[in-house]
Design a protein around this motif. Structure first.
Motif, PDB file in Angstrom:
ATOM      1  N   LEU A  53      33.755  37.556  45.095  1.00 44.74           N
ATOM      2  CA  LEU A  53      35.199  37.770  45.109  1.00 44.74           C
ATOM      3  C   LEU A  53      35.830  37.172  46.359  1.00 44.74           C
ATOM      4  O   LEU A  53      36.896  36.539  46.287  1.00 44.74           O
ATOM      5  CB  LEU A  53      35.492  39.269  45.022  1.00 44.74           C
TER       6      LEU A  53
ATOM      7  N   SER B 272      36.321  40.943  39.380  1.00 49.12           N
ATOM      8  CA  SER B 272      37.232  41.942  39.959  1.00 49.12           C
ATOM      9  C   SER B 272      37.083  43.325  39.341  1.00 49.12           C
ATOM     10  O   SER B 272      37.094  44.333  40.074  1.00 49.12           O
ATOM     11  CB  SER B 272      38.682  41.459  39.843  1.00 49.12           C
TER      12      SER B 272
ATOM     13  N   GLY C 164      40.351  44.924  43.623  1.00 50.06           N
ATOM     14  CA  GLY C 164      39.917  44.455  42.316  1.00 50.06           C
ATOM     15  C   GLY C 164      41.075  44.232  41.362  1.00 50.06           C
ATOM     16  O   GLY C 164      41.121  43.224  40.640  1.00 50.06           O
TER      17      GLY C 164
ATOM     18  N   CYS D 108      43.144  41.071  42.539  1.00 52.90           N
ATOM     19  CA  CYS D 108      42.410  39.819  42.321  1.00 52.90           C
ATOM     20  C   CYS D 108      42.233  39.521  40.836  1.00 52.90           C
ATOM     21  O   CYS D 108      42.164  38.356  40.440  1.00 52.90           O
ATOM     22  CB  CYS D 108      41.052  39.889  43.012  1.00 52.90           C
TER      23      CYS D 108
END
Length: 447
Positions: free
Chosen positions: A186, A248, A256, A259
């Protein structure tokens, strides 16, 4: 003395600041260099000269048309950082040959690991990304541990393009691994998506040279063009966006959720973006305002008016709920999230990897013994076939008269044999008949 003390203080501050700027998430102990370099002390690998060994493998390949998986593993593991730069082409060549042979199914896990660690240690990013971008021809897949090392190293160098390309491999394989690999994936994609100084996304797909003259080939049928929306992805934003959108939900929280929205927007999947916005409207976690502003800017260039209206309506609905959009420093949150995960799991990962290195040593020795047994078995079968052939020839000579009739039946038929005509010594060669060109055949009358 005062000037000298100031100089030393300035030097200390300069070194300390440079260390802070170059600080990475993973510590130096995570590399397990001592355990990894211990393989070079193994008698099986220590006795190998890389140049001579490659020469023998090349001769074997030209003679037999194949390469052994354990031979390639021994070669790539006997290379150290000192001579690694001079053996890059040989390494790539052997990996390619192994991938295009039947032995690819026996590829050892230490082979890909050694190739990627070698290319990282000698800082050859171009070849590393080339191998990762063409798994069909090279078959190099990073495990979770070496993927963490690569992403952490490229984030340190601020080469977010390389870090994102490594993370996209995990998405293509649909295996994001443990939590540490997930957060590094990520972080790599988020830093790439929000950075303005990214390196160009080079296309490593093998180029097929078009013929100069028009060549027409007759084929039975034409396949309809098919786009699988996964391995066929070529647009960098789509690849990074899909990676963000998939990893995410595994992270969760405000990071999360934010994103995921950014990922679907980069991926240009407006239906999934609308569904995610609707889901977050009833959720508890707030979304970063910077991501909402980025999505709005992307929607302005969207040509699909229907999708644009649906997404903007969902954003308006989210903005109407109090507390759903907050001014969050997403970059600091991502950075803090990775640091916390590293602090929590780094020690356990190091212990697990040291055990893996020890198991690879045992596996390599077992494969060598297996290859020796197979070689002896093949050599024994060749000797048996040779002896059988010699016995058949001797038996044919010894029992010739007993099998004479059978052998004569195998001879060609003499009646059908061609005998040339003999010339007559008295009359000589027969003259050809003269043909009367004015001859008229009699008229035939049917009675």
């Amino acid at each position: 003395m005062a000037l000298r003390a100031q100089t030393q203080l300035f030097w200390y501050l300069k070194q300390n600041l440079s260390r802070q700027r170059c600080c990475t998430y993973l510590s130096a102990a995570y590399r397990c260099d001592e355990s990894w370099n211990r393989r070079l002390e193994n008698p099986l690998i220590k006795s190998i000269s890389p140049n001579d060994y490659f020469y023998e493998l090349d001769r074997k390949y030209k003679r037999e048309g194949t390469v052994s998986a354990i031979d390639v593993d021994l070669f790539v593991n006997c290379i150290s950082t000192k001579n690694g730069e001079t053996l890059v082409d040989e390494t790539v060549d052997l990996v390619h040959r192994l991938r295009r042979s039947r032995e690819t199914k026996r590829t050892l896990p230490s082979t890909n690991h050694a190739v990627l660690r070698l290319l990282q240690d000698i800082d050859n990013t171009h070849v590393l990304l080339k191998l990762l971008s063409d798994p069909l021809n090279y078959g190099v897949f990073p495990d979770h541990y070496v993927a963490n090392l690569l992403m952490d190293s490229y984030i340190k160098k601020k080469d977010f393009t390389a870090a994102a390309r490594v993370s996209s491999v995990k998405m293509l394989q649909e295996d994001f691994g443990p939590k540490l690999t997930q957060v590094l994936t990520l972080a790599s994609c988020y830093f790439y998506a929000t950075s303005d100084n990214n390196e160009p996304w080079e296309d490593y797909t093998p180029k097929v040279e078009e013929p100069k003259e028009e060549v027409k080939i007759r084929i039975r049928y034409l396949r309809n063009p098919y786009f699988d929306d996964h391995f066929d992805l070529k647009e960098p934003n789509h690849i990074v966006g899909k990676t963000l959108a998939w990893v995410s939900p595994l992270i969760g929280g405000s990071v999360g959720s934010s994103c995921e929205l950014l990922g679907w927007a980069l991926y240009n999947k407006w239906d999934q973006l609308e569904a995610a916005l609707s889901r977050l409207s009833s959720g508890k976690e707030p979304v970063a305002a910077s991501v909402i502003n980025t999505v709005k800017e992307m929607m302005e260039s969207c040509e699909d008016q229907d999708s644009r209206e649906k997404v903007m309506t969902a954003i308006s609905r989210l903005e109407g709920n109090a507390g759903k959009i907050a001014e969050l420093d997403l970059k600091d949150m991502v950075d803090k999230m990775v640091q916390e995960e590293v602090a929590a799991t780094e020690a356990s990962h190091i212990k697990e990897q040291e055990l893996v290195y020890n198991s690879w040593e045992k596996l390599r020795e077992d494969e060598v013994q297996f290859q020796i047994k197979e070689y002896k078995k093949k050599q024994l079968l060749n000797e048996i076939e040779k002896k059988k052939k010699d016995l058949e020839e001797r038996e044919e000579v010894i029992y010739f008269f007993d099998n004479q009739e059978k052998l004569e039946m195998l001879l060609p038929d003499r009646k059908k044999r061609y005998y040339p005509k003999k010339k007559s010594l008295i009359y000589g060669k027969k003259q050809p008949r003269k043909v009367d060109e004015g001859y008229i055949p009699p008229e035939v009358i049917r009675r």
